[in-house]
Design a protein around this motif. Structure first.
Motif, short mmCIF file in Angstrom:
data_model
loop_
_atom_site.label_atom_id
_atom_site.label_comp_id
_atom_site.label_asym_id
_atom_site.label_seq_id
_atom_site.Cartn_x
_atom_site.Cartn_y
_atom_site.Cartn_z
N SER A 4 35.22 35.57 47.25
CA SER A 4 34.87 36.68 46.36
C SER A 4 35.85 37.84 46.50
CB SER A 4 33.46 37.18 46.66
OG SER A 4 32.52 36.17 46.41
N ILE A 5 36.25 38.13 47.72
CA ILE A 5 37.22 39.20 47.95
C ILE A 5 38.54 38.85 47.28
CG2 ILE A 5 38.62 40.36 49.71
CD1 ILE A 5 36.18 40.13 51.58
N SER A 6 39.00 37.62 47.44
CA SER A 6 40.27 37.23 46.84
C SER A 6 40.19 37.28 45.31
CB SER A 6 40.73 35.86 47.33
OG SER A 6 39.97 34.83 46.76
N ARG A 7 39.05 36.89 44.77
CA ARG A 7 38.87 36.95 43.31
C ARG A 7 38.95 38.40 42.83
NH1 ARG A 7 34.19 34.87 43.07
NH2 ARG A 7 34.92 32.73 43.23
N LEU A 8 38.25 39.29 43.52
CA LEU A 8 38.28 40.72 43.17
C LEU A 8 39.70 41.27 43.25
CD1 LEU A 8 36.86 43.48 42.60
CD2 LEU A 8 36.71 43.71 45.11
N MET A 9 40.41 40.93 44.29
CA MET A 9 41.74 41.48 44.51
C MET A 9 42.80 40.87 43.59
SD MET A 9 41.44 43.88 46.69
CE MET A 9 43.10 44.22 47.21
N THR A 11 42.19 38.18 40.73
CA THR A 11 41.93 37.58 39.41
C THR A 11 40.67 38.09 38.72
OG1 THR A 11 40.77 35.71 40.40
CG2 THR A 11 43.14 35.43 39.99
N ALA A 12 40.22 39.28 39.03
CA ALA A 12 38.95 39.78 38.50
C ALA A 12 38.96 39.98 36.98
CB ALA A 12 38.57 41.09 39.19
N ARG A 21 45.60 36.71 34.62
CA ARG A 21 44.49 37.40 35.26
C ARG A 21 45.08 38.31 36.34
NH1 ARG A 21 39.84 35.72 33.62
NH2 ARG A 21 38.67 36.65 35.32
N GLY A 23 43.85 41.61 39.36
CA GLY A 23 42.71 42.19 40.06
C GLY A 23 43.04 43.55 40.64
N ALA A 24 42.23 43.96 41.57
CA ALA A 24 42.35 45.29 42.17
C ALA A 24 43.69 45.49 42.87
CB ALA A 24 41.21 45.51 43.17
N ARG A 91 44.50 35.02 47.16
CA ARG A 91 44.04 33.68 46.75
C ARG A 91 44.80 32.60 47.52
NH1 ARG A 91 43.29 32.21 40.78
NH2 ARG A 91 42.44 30.44 41.88
#
Length: 112
Positions: A4-9, A11-12, A21, A23-24, A91
Motif C-alpha cells: 500500500s505504501i509503494s502504491r501511494l508513493m 502509482t496512486a 501512473r 504517486g506522492a 514498487r
C-alpha cells in the motif's frame, strides 16, 4: 502494508488516456531537497522492513541502490521529476520482498 505504501508513493494517480501512473514521490519531488528527502525516508522504511523480515544482504543492497538512485537522480530539477514517474523505486523494492517470499501481487489484493 508495504504494498500500500509503494502504491501511494509510486502509482496512486493515473493520467487518463495513458498508461502512466505516478504517486506522492513524484509530487514530493517537486519540492527541492525536502521532497526527495521525504521520498528517501519512506524508501528506507521499506528497506528496514525487508531487513527485519530477514532478506539477505545482496537484496538489501540492491534495495538501497534503488533508493539511492531515486534520491540522486530525482533531485535533478525537472529531469528528476520525470525520472520518478518511470523508475518507481518503492514498487521495485516491494517486488524484491515479494519475490523473495514467493508471493504474487495478486495474492495481496485477494486478502483485503
Amino acid at each position: 502494508m508495504l504494498s500500500s505504501i509503494s502504491r501511494l508513493m509510486d502509482t496512486a494517480v493515473g493520467i487518463p488516456g495513458t498508461r502512466l501512473r505516478f504517486g506522492a514521490d513524484s509530487v514530493l519531488g517537486l519540492v527541492p531537497i525536502l521532497g526527495d528527502g521525504a521520498g528517501a525516508l519512506v524508501g528506507l522504511y521499506i528497506v528496514n522492513e525487508a531487513r527485519r523480515l530477514g532478506l539477505p544482504r545482496e537484496k538489501i543492497s540492491k534495495m538501497i541502490g534503488n533508493v539511492a538512485m531515486d534520491s540522486v537522480v530525482g533531485s535533478v530539477p525537472l529531469l528528476g521529476d520525470l525520472f520518478d514517474v518511470y523508475f518507481k523505486s518503492h514498487r521495485r523494492n516491494v517486488q524484491i520482498i515479494l519475490d523473495h517470499f514467493g508471493v504474487l501481487p495478486e495474492e495481496l489484493q485477494r486478502k483485503r
